[in-house]
Design a protein around this motif. Structure first.
Motif, short mmCIF file in Angstrom:
data_model
loop_
_atom_site.label_atom_id
_atom_site.label_comp_id
_atom_site.label_asym_id
_atom_site.label_seq_id
_atom_site.Cartn_x
_atom_site.Cartn_y
_atom_site.Cartn_z
N ILE A 66 0.84 -1.20 0.00
CA ILE A 66 0.00 0.00 0.00
C ILE A 66 0.87 1.25 0.00
CG2 ILE A 66 -1.70 1.29 1.35
CD1 ILE A 66 -2.72 -1.22 -0.15
N LYS A 67 0.60 2.14 -0.92
CA LYS A 67 1.46 3.32 -1.09
C LYS A 67 0.69 4.60 -0.79
CE LYS A 67 5.02 0.97 -2.55
NZ LYS A 67 4.86 0.01 -1.44
N ASN A 68 0.33 4.79 0.48
CA ASN A 68 -0.41 5.99 0.85
C ASN A 68 0.39 6.93 1.74
OD1 ASN A 68 -2.71 5.53 -0.61
ND2 ASN A 68 -3.75 4.41 1.01
N ASP A 69 1.69 6.71 1.84
CA ASP A 69 2.49 7.55 2.73
C ASP A 69 2.36 9.02 2.33
OD1 ASP A 69 3.27 5.33 4.04
OD2 ASP A 69 5.30 5.25 3.22
N GLY A 70 2.05 9.84 3.33
CA GLY A 70 2.06 11.28 3.12
C GLY A 70 0.87 11.85 2.36
N VAL A 71 -0.14 11.02 2.08
CA VAL A 71 -1.29 11.51 1.33
C VAL A 71 -1.92 12.73 2.01
CG1 VAL A 71 -3.69 10.93 0.78
CG2 VAL A 71 -1.86 9.39 0.12
N TRP A 72 -2.01 12.68 3.33
CA TRP A 72 -2.63 13.80 4.06
C TRP A 72 -1.64 14.89 4.41
CZ3 TRP A 72 -7.51 15.25 4.36
CH2 TRP A 72 -8.50 14.29 4.11
N PHE A 73 -0.37 14.74 3.98
CA PHE A 73 0.60 15.81 4.19
C PHE A 73 0.76 16.64 2.92
CE2 PHE A 73 2.79 12.57 7.11
CZ PHE A 73 1.97 12.92 8.16
N LYS A 74 0.57 15.99 1.79
CA LYS A 74 0.82 16.68 0.53
C LYS A 74 -0.27 17.70 0.27
CE LYS A 74 3.57 13.02 -1.40
NZ LYS A 74 3.42 11.60 -1.62
N SER A 75 0.17 18.85 -0.12
CA SER A 75 -0.73 19.98 -0.33
C SER A 75 -1.80 19.65 -1.37
CB SER A 75 0.13 21.16 -0.75
OG SER A 75 -0.63 22.14 -1.34
N ILE A 76 -1.41 18.96 -2.44
CA ILE A 76 -2.35 18.69 -3.53
C ILE A 76 -3.46 17.75 -3.09
CG2 ILE A 76 -0.87 16.83 -4.43
CD1 ILE A 76 -2.61 18.83 -6.95
N SER A 77 -3.15 16.79 -2.22
CA SER A 77 -4.13 15.76 -1.90
C SER A 77 -4.77 15.97 -0.54
CB SER A 77 -3.50 14.37 -1.99
OG SER A 77 -2.37 14.30 -1.14
N SER A 78 -4.54 17.12 0.09
CA SER A 78 -5.15 17.36 1.40
C SER A 78 -5.77 18.75 1.47
CB SER A 78 -4.11 17.19 2.50
OG SER A 78 -3.09 18.15 2.36
N ARG A 79 -6.30 19.22 0.36
CA ARG A 79 -6.96 20.52 0.27
C ARG A 79 -6.02 21.64 0.69
NH1 ARG A 79 -11.16 18.13 3.31
NH2 ARG A 79 -12.58 17.02 1.94
N GLY A 80 -4.74 21.49 0.36
CA GLY A 80 -3.78 22.56 0.63
C GLY A 80 -3.78 23.56 -0.50
N VAL A 81 -2.76 24.43 -0.52
CA VAL A 81 -2.69 25.49 -1.53
C VAL A 81 -2.72 24.89 -2.94
CG1 VAL A 81 -1.28 27.35 -2.44
CG2 VAL A 81 -1.44 26.99 0.02
N TRP A 82 -1.91 23.85 -3.17
CA TRP A 82 -1.88 23.24 -4.49
C TRP A 82 -3.22 22.63 -4.87
CZ3 TRP A 82 0.88 24.25 -8.42
CH2 TRP A 82 2.20 24.70 -8.28
N GLY A 83 -3.88 22.05 -3.88
CA GLY A 83 -5.20 21.48 -4.14
C GLY A 83 -6.16 22.54 -4.65
N TRP A 84 -6.16 23.68 -3.98
CA TRP A 84 -7.07 24.77 -4.38
C TRP A 84 -6.69 25.33 -5.74
CZ3 TRP A 84 -11.70 25.97 -2.57
CH2 TRP A 84 -12.05 25.46 -1.30
N ILE A 85 -5.36 25.48 -5.97
CA ILE A 85 -4.93 26.02 -7.27
C ILE A 85 -5.40 25.11 -8.41
CG2 ILE A 85 -2.89 26.44 -8.72
CD1 ILE A 85 -1.48 27.49 -6.22
N VAL A 86 -5.14 23.80 -8.24
CA VAL A 86 -5.55 22.87 -9.29
C VAL A 86 -7.07 22.88 -9.44
CG1 VAL A 86 -5.62 20.43 -9.95
CG2 VAL A 86 -3.51 21.42 -9.05
#
Lengths: 432, 524
Positions: free
Chosen positions: B71-91
């Motif tokens: 299972i490769k879910n390490d850091g999913v909730w840390f990464k901005s893109i996949s945790s509604r962070g700045v990158w998530g909102w930009i995309v």
């Protein structure tokens, strides 16, 4: 209205509260100082690894408790007065009860190692331990190496956690092979290899001598007992087992041994006081079980049982067939019935391992009657219900091996190994 | 779309290079969008799509093949893109803007709206002209551009997904299936059908009514019927799809045969949307909203389609046996038979929902009768039937499924359209809940309530709620992606097609406990 007070909001206490609510209208209060709401302790590792956030480990939404009239009180209990039926809480309040249930779980073992209370030394059990780890090991720049002491289930989970942040890990295991007090040889050595494949520095037959401090009272290194080697590190994880978390009970009339002593009805020596879960110690072990069972499932089962007793249907804690499961890095493990690290007298093991070194099974059976005693399975999921039935029906080992496919629980389209297992079994019998 | 994980944290040099390659590809598309007139469009289009694909492929190989299977879910909730962070909102904003332009202002993409065959495309659309010419001998439309990008996204991120789950054959086969259906059925076959017969309306064979809401429109039906037996066969296939094929396959396999094996919306969600699956809300309140919303959309689509068909049918049975009266009677009769059948055989499973079902049915019947009484050649409910159809097209077809459904991937998760809006999912789900062999089996008492299953459910099902009680999961919304089963650390969940008996199994006390206790409490 009768007031049931439960100390501890883990799986045991919460299961008990839920079942009391299903069965009755009693007033229920859960006291816990660790967290506001119930969370799954076994999931703490996934928060550090970034798979989940803390709120995802809480099985019930926050409104659940009020809706079900389960009062939550955030405090630690300092003293129990069983004569006055009162608890003294650490915020100065007193709480009176009609029936009291102790469900306070465990705490990590410390064996008096020099330096075991330094900053950066921690167990991995409570939410506070996780916060501690986050502070001392946020990444591999702050924490250049971590040393884990104790090769059990929590130890390997902690290794996996640190590995997920690319923090180098040295894993000290007292035994000659990982968890070989529980796992048979073939399985244990397979896990040794799997640990090393993850680039974890596994040191078998290695004991901790002491933990050294830097000038600020923070861990600097550990010294190995056998070689005197000094290993520089920023975090030390103490994962050499757990013991009942009952220090606050010692000042009361409740009888304790290593845990809170209970009979088969989960009653203590004091009327209206019960204990369940990790902190309860049976006067006599039940079957092959240990007097203290620090396992998620047994805690839950005790909660289910005690709810009946408290609601007027006094019944014994009578667990069914033993089962358990865990995951060692990428390899899932399940067990049904009893498989001992070395076959019990009159028993033998059948062991099969797949060539890819991530799947194996071990079956323990009785040599004279051929009766199936239990199975350990690695990397292959099995159906709980099927094995529970076979154990109840006293099936023999031939039956189990020949019907193994009925018990398979792997996802669809997975490769099956039953024929390979069967032919290995037949070959083994011929050579034996 | 190649901005799957733009975070610089914890990514290797090779992954950074891969990201750069992908971004160059996107940059070519962006230049075209801002009206750079590339000299040799075919070369630059190939370059752009090729670089994006290579970037994703190289990135994925380095991310997954350098590690052991698992299972490769390490850091999913840390990464901005996949945790509604700045990158998530930009995309999210970029995607949403793209969809708004695509649906409502295609001229800004460079579409030539002046001529019918888009002879003078500019900008991004013109960059895709060579590919469109190659496939069907005509210039690109905005939908061709969209289809091509959509297909590239499913193929490239599908590859990534296959590597991510390289220990899991269910996931691999399922992903190959959605890649195949997107490339073949949604993208290539309609182009080839155009080459063979350019009067046929665009028809993605796997897109079933009511997801394909325009198939029974007058222009569409006329388009089919004016093309002889091929057209007739196609429209018959459209009818058989929803009334015959779909119920049979859903009975045998659950709605997953469509939603996570065939459907294009599902295909994108499972591949490009995989990084966002954990963002769906698991709250009870979200589930309540879901049940209202999706069924309202279903009612809207049934009424809208009925109204559309109604307006082009005649009064006189001498012209054609299917008159307005007959048609309305058929629709009402069909709905009543379905409801009566459910009440007769599945009253138990329906529980409290029976009341809502009955209210819904009578509301629809009342609406249809009103329509029949007030309807004219043009108007139903005193408004133009065409207006009803456009309203559906704009609000449901475009805004809900496209702008919100996909544009909000990084905010609401990858399946918000499938979960809250898709009328097809509502029909399949209704059947899955009541008449299907499919369920997710819970393995006795092995659940530890960790929450990995719920967290990774893109449909927002609180899987753990059932698993920790030892209950099977039989939910209408489950699309059978199988990720809950994959991420479970204790081997608790298994997607299965088995007998209907014992499929729904409420338990009070879990397996592993004293048998007497289980009997005692489960008796009640």
């Amino acid at each position: 209205m009768e007031h049931i007070v439960i100390i501890g909001n883990g799986i045991s206490g919460v299961t008990l509260a839920r079942h009391i609510r299903k069965l009755s209208d009693k007033k229920i209060t859960i006291v816990s100082g660790e967290t506001d709401y119930f969370f799954s302790r076994t999931a703490l590792m996934y928060i550090y690894m970034g798979h989940m956030k803390f709120e995802h480990t809480q099985p019930y939404e926050d409104w659940f408790w009020k809706k079900n009239r389960i009062d939550l009180r955030k405090a630690f209990v300092q003293h129990i007065d069983t004569d006055k039926k009162t608890l003294a809480l650490d915020d100065g309040d007193l709480l009176t009860y009609d029936k009291l249930v102790i469900a306070t779980g465990s705490k990590p073992n410390k064996f008096g190692w020099p330096g075991q209370d330094l900053d950066g030394v921690m167990g991995m059990y409570h939410k506070q331990d996780l916060e501690n780890l986050e502070a001392y090991a946020p990444n591999n720049k702050v924490c250049k190496r971590a040393v884990i002491v104790g090769g059990g289930l929590i130890g390997i989970e902690l290794a996996e956690m640190l590995n997920s942040r690319n923090i180098p890990v040295t894993f000290l295991v007292r035994e000659s092979s990982f968890w070989n007090g529980v796992l048979p040889e073939g399985e244990s050595v397979m896990i040794n290899r799997h640990i090393k494949n993850h680039h974890i520095d596994l040191r078998l037959s290695t004991n901790l001598k002491e933990i050294k401090s830097d000038s600020n009272g923070k861990v600097k290194s550990v010294i190995i007992e056998e070689t005197g080697e000094e290993i520089a590190c920023d975090v030390v994880g103490l994962t050499a087992g757990v013991s009942p978390n009952i220090d606050f009970i010692k000042s009361s009339n409740i009888e304790t041994g290593r845990g809170v002593k209970v009979n088969r009805y989960l009653e203590t020596n004091v009327p209206d006081v019960y204990a369940i879960g990790d902190c309860a110690e049976q006067h006599e072990a039940i079957g092959n079980r240990r007097p203290i069972e620090a396992v998620w499932y047994t805690g839950r089962m005790m909660g289910e049982t005690l709810a009946q007793t408290i609601c007027g249907n006094r019944i014994q804690y009578k667990p069914g067939h033993w089962f358990n499961s865990a995951k060692f890095l990428d390899i899932e493990y399940q067990t049904y019935g009893w498989v001992f690290s070395k076959p019990k007298e009159g028993h033998a093991h059948f062991h099969w391992r797949h060539a890819d070194d991530t799947k194996c099974i071990t079956i323990e059976y009785d040599i004279s009657t051929n009766q199936f005693v239990g199975i350990n399975t690695f990397g292959i999921r099995m159906r709980h219900e099927t094995f529970d039935t076979w154990l109840t029906e006293n099936r023999d080992v031939d039956y189990v091996i020949n019907h193994l496919s009925e018990a398979n629980f792997d996802p669809e389209f997975y490769s099956h190994y039953e024929t390979e297992v069967l032919s290995a079994y037949n070959n083994q019998l011929q050579t034996a | 779309m190649s901005l799957a994980k733009p975070d610089a944290i914890n990514i290797s040099t090779k992954q950074k290079v891969a990201l750069a390659i992908g971004i160059i590809g996107l940059f070519i598309l962006a230049l075209a969008l801002f009206n750079t007139n590339f000299p040799n469009k075919g070369v630059f289009l190939t370059l752009a799509l090729g670089l994006i694909t290579i970037g994703i492929v190289v990135y994925s190989r380095d991310a997954y093949l350098t590690k052991l299977e698992g299972i490769k879910n390490d850091g999913v909730w840390f990464k901005s893109i996949s945790s509604r962070g700045v990158w998530g909102w930009i995309v999210g904003v970029i995607l949403t803007t793209f969809y708004i332009v695509l649906y409502f202002y295609p001229q800004y993409l460079g579409l030539d709206t002046a001529t019918k065959d888009h002879a003078n495309n500019t900008g991004l659309v013109s960059l895709f002209d060579p590919l469109s010419q190659l496939l069907s001998g005509r210039n690109a439309s905005q939908w061709f551009v969209y289809g091509a990008l959509y297909t590239v996204a499913i193929l490239a991120f599908g590859y990534k997904f296959i590597l991510k789950y390289r220990h899991n054959r269910y996931q691999q086969i399922r992903t190959v299936s959605v890649m195949f259906f997107q490339l073949g059925f949604a993208f290539l076959i309609p182009e080839f059908m155009y080459v063979m017969n350019n009067d046929l309306p665009y028809y993605d064979l796997k897109s079933v009514w009511p997801l394909n809401y325009y198939i029974f429109d007058e222009w569409s039906v006329n388009g089919f019927l004016s093309n002889g037996s091929i057209g007739l066969a196609l429209i018959l296939f459209g009818i058989i799809s929803i009334f015959v094929i779909t119920p049979i396959l859903t009975y045998k396999f659950g709605k997953r045969w469509y939603c996570s094996w065939v459907c294009g919306c599902g295909g994108l969600a499972e591949t490009a949307g995989d990084s966002f699956r954990q963002l769906s809300s698991k709250k009870m309140s979200a589930w309540k909203l879901e049940r209202w919303l999706i069924h309202l959309v279903l009612v809207f689509s049934v009424v809208m389609t009925t109204a559309m068909v109604y307006t082009y049918l005649g009064y006189d049975s001498n012209d054609f046996w299917l008159t307005r009266g007959v048609f309305i009677a058929l629709v009402i009769g069909f709905l009543t038979v379905v409801f009566a059948g459910v009440m007769l055989f599945k009253r138990q499973e329906l529980g409290k929902d029976a009341k809502y079902g009955a209210i819904g049915l009578f509301a629809v019947i009342a609406i249809l009768i009103t329509m029949h009484l007030t309807g004219t050649n043009e108007n139903v409910f005193y408004v133009k039937a065409g207006n009803l159809r456009s309203a559906y097209g704009i609000y449901i077809g475009s805004i809900f499924s496209g702008v919100i459904g996909t544009g909000f991937y990084p905010i609401l998760g990858s399946r918000s359209w499938c979960r809250f809006g898709c009328p097809m999912a509502a029909i399949l789900g209704f059947q899955q809940r009541l008449f299907s062999k499919f369920r997710i089996t819970t393995n006795g008492g092995q659940c530890i309530s960790c929450g990995n299953c719920s967290n990774s459910c893109e449909m927002g099902i609180d899987v753990r709620h059932y698993a920790q009680k030892g209950e099977n999961i039989v939910r209408s919304s489950c699309v059978g992606c199988g990720i809950c089963s994959a991420v479970c650390p204790r081997g608790v969940l298994k997607l299965e097609n088995d007998s209907m008996k014992g499929r729904i199994n409420p338990t009070e006390v879990l397996l592993g406990n004293d048998v007497d206790l289980m009997d005692l409490v489960n008796q009640k």
